[in-house]
Design an enzyme around this catalytic site. Sequence first.
Site, PDB file in Angstrom:
ATOM      1  N   TYR A 114       1.150  -0.826   0.190  1.00 20.62           N
ATOM      2  CA  TYR A 114      -0.102  -0.256  -0.322  1.00 20.62           C
ATOM      3  C   TYR A 114       0.399   1.286   0.044  1.00 20.62           C
ATOM      4  CZ  TYR A 114      -4.280   2.942   0.661  1.00 20.62           C
ATOM      5  OH  TYR A 114      -5.159   3.278   0.742  1.00 20.62           O
ATOM      6  N   LYS A 169     -21.512 -19.311  -9.064  1.00 20.05           N
ATOM      7  CA  LYS A 169     -20.352 -18.744 -10.775  1.00 20.05           C
ATOM      8  C   LYS A 169     -19.025 -18.518 -10.518  1.00 20.05           C
ATOM      9  CE  LYS A 169     -21.091 -19.791 -14.852  1.00 20.05           C
ATOM     10  NZ  LYS A 169     -22.689 -19.083 -15.673  1.00 20.05           N
ATOM     11  N   GLU A 211     -25.066 -13.127 -16.851  1.00 22.05           N
ATOM     12  CA  GLU A 211     -25.049 -13.973 -16.374  1.00 22.05           C
ATOM     13  C   GLU A 211     -27.272 -14.244 -16.256  1.00 22.05           C
ATOM     14  OE1 GLU A 211     -25.262 -18.460 -15.190  1.00 22.05           O
ATOM     15  OE2 GLU A 211     -23.117 -16.620 -15.861  1.00 22.05           O
ATOM     16  N   ASP A 212     -27.809 -15.033 -16.709  1.00 19.42           N
ATOM     17  CA  ASP A 212     -29.427 -15.019 -16.097  1.00 19.42           C
ATOM     18  C   ASP A 212     -30.155 -13.634 -16.290  1.00 19.42           C
ATOM     19  OD1 ASP A 212     -28.953 -18.132 -15.518  1.00 19.42           O
ATOM     20  OD2 ASP A 212     -29.119 -17.244 -13.033  1.00 19.42           O
ATOM     21  N   GLY A 271     -35.786 -18.400 -26.835  1.00 15.16           N
ATOM     22  CA  GLY A 271     -34.846 -17.762 -26.192  1.00 15.16           C
ATOM     23  C   GLY A 271     -33.324 -16.969 -25.873  1.00 15.16           C
ATOM     24  N   ALA A 273     -31.033 -19.098 -24.506  1.00 18.22           N
ATOM     25  CA  ALA A 273     -29.843 -20.408 -25.434  1.00 18.22           C
ATOM     26  C   ALA A 273     -30.180 -20.980 -26.265  1.00 18.22           C
ATOM     27  CB  ALA A 273     -30.424 -21.779 -23.920  1.00 18.22           C
ATOM     28  N   ASN A 363     -34.106 -27.777 -17.049  1.00 17.28           N
ATOM     29  CA  ASN A 363     -33.599 -28.331 -15.637  1.00 17.28           C
ATOM     30  C   ASN A 363     -34.347 -27.192 -14.512  1.00 17.28           C
ATOM     31  OD1 ASN A 363     -32.275 -29.531 -14.330  1.00 17.28           O
ATOM     32  ND2 ASN A 363     -30.678 -28.176 -14.545  1.00 17.28           N
ATOM     33  N   ASN A 393     -22.884 -26.269 -18.174  1.00 13.37           N
ATOM     34  CA  ASN A 393     -21.903 -25.311 -18.615  1.00 13.37           C
ATOM     35  C   ASN A 393     -20.360 -25.027 -17.615  1.00 13.37           C
ATOM     36  OD1 ASN A 393     -23.896 -24.395 -19.819  1.00 13.37           O
ATOM     37  ND2 ASN A 393     -24.309 -22.011 -19.393  1.00 13.37           N
TER      38      ASN A 393
END
Length: 469
Positions: A114, A169, A211-212, A271, A273, A363, A393
């Site tokens: 630092y 994830k 993601e999502d 969609g 995917a 799923n 995935n």
Amino acid sequence: MATVPSVSYSITVRLEVPAGGKAVSQLTHAVETAGGVVTALDVTNAGHEKLRIDVTCAARDTDHAQAIVDQLEAVEGVVIHKVSDRTFLMHLGGKIEMVSKVPLRNRDELSMAYTPGVARVSMAIARNKEDARRLTIKRNTVAVVTDGSAVLGLGNIGPEAALPVMEGKAALFKRFAGIDAWPICLDTQDVDEIVRTVQVIAPGFGGINLEDIGAPRCFEVERRLRELLDIPVFHDDQHGTAICVLAALTNALRVVNKGIENVKITMAGAGAAGNAVLRLLLAAGARNVIVCDYLGAVHKGRDDLDESLRWIAEHTNAEGYAGDLRGAIKGADVFVGVSAPGILTGDDIATMAKDAVVFALANPEPEVSPDDAREHAAVVATGRSDYPNQINNVLAFPGVFRGLLDAQAGGVTQEMLLAAAGALAAVVSPEELGPNYIVPSVFHPDVAGAVAAAVRESAGGRARGFTEA
């Protein structure tokens, strides 16, 4: 709902039983009578009159777990003290943490890590921003970005509820590729706000994993970020899924001795995917594909086509089939489902071509019962861990980002995706390949390294932009 007991619904029941008699032996019987599976039975405290025991068992769902507890409590002499859901226990306090890579044991080390020593490093980067990749975490850090609008199969549940998934994830990135990833859960579903937010935090990251994020919003978010940023932007729900599906299909077609350019493929789901899977299959040589959404087959004659569906109609279904999914699947060699549970039956699969391949990837409940599909198809794959051929995935994204970061890539190309799929498929050796083993285990030690090497080679150093199919 799980059809068999799963560790996802694992509970530990702390109870007391009389030290003598048959109570201990009756515990396992009680769990089995309720349809559960005992995975551990530990005596945590013993006395002359009482034994304290932790009974760990797997259930099908939360209602089934309660039924197991009720069955245990009905055993004579049993007193229930506490029931712990092991999945919730794992998530207490979160699943990831930041750990310093350098020691801070004394003033000298503090002065280098630092102030004042760090100022020299900051000024070096100010003179040459590219040094950030060499001198900071940027070289090995990925942002896992979501708006919480399409989390797993749970739908639009919001950023807070998405956080446990994004933490998971990040943990997978670290476990399988040594990448430091961090969840970024945004409290907005406005495209402009998402794009701007990611743009302004991008300097601290070497890659962006979307993601999502629900379709069609995800398409615009990814497109705009690719144009704005000089680091890779990868939507795992699209491209990660596509890589895994192509790898699995490559090996499945080897099992049944068919070529991708000759088979009829019927897809359910248009969609995020479905769109990405379709584009990669076409890039790999597929010629005869029909895509169905909830209204039936996508074709040029439909009057409800948005930009994404219009692209699908222009590149598939050459004969203009306008019927439903059940009609589209007749005579098909391959079914790929990335849609909704229970939309097909075993009888529907029976109408497919000989040696059919079925990928029912919804799923946790697939488009068709895997057990029913296996009665008629030569190869069956799902997204579930309790059946063979799980298309997950995690087989793709850690290695893909490892390769991108190592190559200091500025973007993702279709060639990289094809290379990743080919490398993943090749992990399964000819001696191992069979109807129940078309993709390697997520714990196979060669997966991430093979995918990373293929992406790194395809990148050839610094890759820029994204090439569409």
